[in-house]
Motif scaffolding. Structure first.
Motif, PDB file in Angstrom:
ATOM      1  N   THR A   1     -11.669  -3.228  -5.419  1.00 25.36           N
ATOM      2  CA  THR A   1     -10.805  -2.274  -4.715  1.00 25.36           C
ATOM      3  C   THR A   1      -9.386  -2.282  -5.271  1.00 25.36           C
TER       4      THR A   1
ATOM      5  N   ARG B   1     -11.050   3.603  -0.075  1.00 23.46           N
ATOM      6  CA  ARG B   1      -9.945   3.327   0.850  1.00 23.46           C
ATOM      7  C   ARG B   1     -10.428   3.336   2.301  1.00 23.46           C
TER       8      ARG B   1
ATOM      9  N   ALA C   1      -6.061  -1.497  -3.554  1.00 27.50           N
ATOM     10  CA  ALA C   1      -6.181  -1.930  -2.157  1.00 27.50           C
ATOM     11  C   ALA C   1      -6.917  -3.260  -2.076  1.00 27.50           C
TER      12      ALA C   1
ATOM     13  N   LEU D   1      -5.139   2.791   5.290  1.00 28.36           N
ATOM     14  CA  LEU D   1      -6.247   3.064   4.378  1.00 28.36           C
ATOM     15  C   LEU D   1      -7.256   4.019   5.006  1.00 28.36           C
TER      16      LEU D   1
ATOM     17  N   ASP E   1      -5.598   7.488   4.958  1.00 27.01           N
ATOM     18  CA  ASP E   1      -5.574   8.048   3.592  1.00 27.01           C
ATOM     19  C   ASP E   1      -6.981   8.474   3.173  1.00 27.01           C
ATOM     20  N   GLY E   2      -7.977   7.640   3.465  1.00 25.25           N
ATOM     21  CA  GLY E   2      -9.326   7.968   3.061  1.00 25.25           C
ATOM     22  C   GLY E   2      -9.874   9.188   3.769  1.00 25.25           C
TER      23      GLY E   2
ATOM     24  N   ALA F   1      -8.610   1.415  -6.224  1.00 24.09           N
ATOM     25  CA  ALA F   1      -7.741   2.072  -5.236  1.00 24.09           C
ATOM     26  C   ALA F   1      -6.470   1.290  -4.935  1.00 24.09           C
TER      27      ALA F   1
ATOM     28  N   GLU G   1     -12.238   7.415  -4.838  1.00 22.69           N
ATOM     29  CA  GLU G   1     -11.189   6.521  -4.339  1.00 22.69           C
ATOM     30  C   GLU G   1     -11.012   6.665  -2.834  1.00 22.69           C
TER      31      GLU G   1
ATOM     32  N   LEU H   1       0.810  -1.219   0.000  1.00 20.05           N
ATOM     33  CA  LEU H   1       0.000   0.000   0.000  1.00 20.05           C
ATOM     34  C   LEU H   1       0.844   1.269   0.000  1.00 20.05           C
TER      35      LEU H   1
END
Length: 262
Positions: free
Chosen positions: A152, A109, A158, A251, A254-255, A156, A105, A39
């Motif tokens: 995903t 995430r 992920a 994640l 980041d999201g 993304a 995205e 990631l």
């Protein structure tokens, strides 16, 4: 350096250094050390190039890593896991390709991160209570989590945590688990080539940049595999749960950061 800048995405030393760090971490992950390192690839590269370029550069790199991993882990796989998860993954990639332009995205995430952390928390509570849920192969569950992983992975990058939600509770031999994961994401990455190519992402500088990174791609993947092959199950599975916890936390971060900034 100027010749390299003319042919690749590495226009200066910082961009080349970022690519080296990103590919090294992703290679360790592809060798078998779990999804948290993987990631880091796009975020690190995004410091020195656009996220779109970063994602496009990583796909051919990932395919080279897949080739090395397939050879390294040949013979170690669980066909039932692949049989249950791969059809859903193909469907998930298709849905991702059709809806990528309309899918935020950052939200993907965040949701994947929350699912990963919830999964780890559930397993930890069950273990503390002395009743770790026994899970075997299940077609519907495999199809659903395989589909989420495919979607995903395309939208993304992920796909690791959703696949781990299905595969980790199976408690496969560490080498079988790693080999199965390698085959699953090798197929996923090959399927992703179709929509990525259709979107015109593979320019000459992107492909040349990936070619420059071949030695590091091979070396880091082999190093990750060597480490995992010497691990016992009682060390491997705690590491995997630790990695999915780190991946889930990153994640979520980041999201949330992207949603707040947006």
């Amino acid at each position: 350096m100027q010749a390299l800048a003319d042919l690749t995405l590495f226009h200066d030393l910082p961009s080349l250094a970022a690519a080296i760090v990103a590919v090294f971490l992703v290679g360790l992950s592809k060798g078998g050390l779990g999804g948290a390192f993987a990631l880091m690839g796009v975020p690190i590269l995004s410091l020195v190039m656009s996220p779109v370029q970063a994602a496009a550069l990583l796909l051919p790199v990932l395919l080279m890593m897949d080739a090395v991993s397939l050879w390294t882990w040949r013979g170690w796989l669980d066909r039932a896991t692949l049989w249950h998860a791969l059809p859903g993954a193909a469907l998930g990639i298709g849905v991702g390709g059709l809806t990528a332009a309309y899918t935020p995205e950052a939200m993907v995430r965040l949701l994947v991160g929350l699912v990963a952390l919830g999964f780890v928390a559930r397993m930890a509570l069950a273990r503390r209570a002395g009743r770790v849920p026994a899970t075997g192969q299940h077609r519907l569950r495999g199809t659903v989590w395989g589909g989420v992983a495919g979607f995903t992975s395309f939208v993304a990058h992920a796909g690791g945590p959703p696949f781990q939600v299905y595969a980790l509770p199976l408690r496969l031999d560490p080498r079988v688990y790693t080999g199965t994961t390698v085959v699953f994401f090798s197929v996923v990455n090959v399927i992703k080539l179709v929509p990525y190519t259709a979107l015109g992402q593979f320019t000459a500088p992107v492909l040349t940049s990936a070619l420059v990174l071949v030695p590091l791609t091979v070396g880091s993947t082999l190093l990750g595999a060597k480490i995992v092959k010497h691990m016992r199950a009682d060390a491997f599975y705690p590491l995997m749960y630790g990695m999915i916890t780190l991946a889930g936390g990153k994640l979520v971060w980041d999201g949330m950061t992207a949603l707040v900034a947006g």
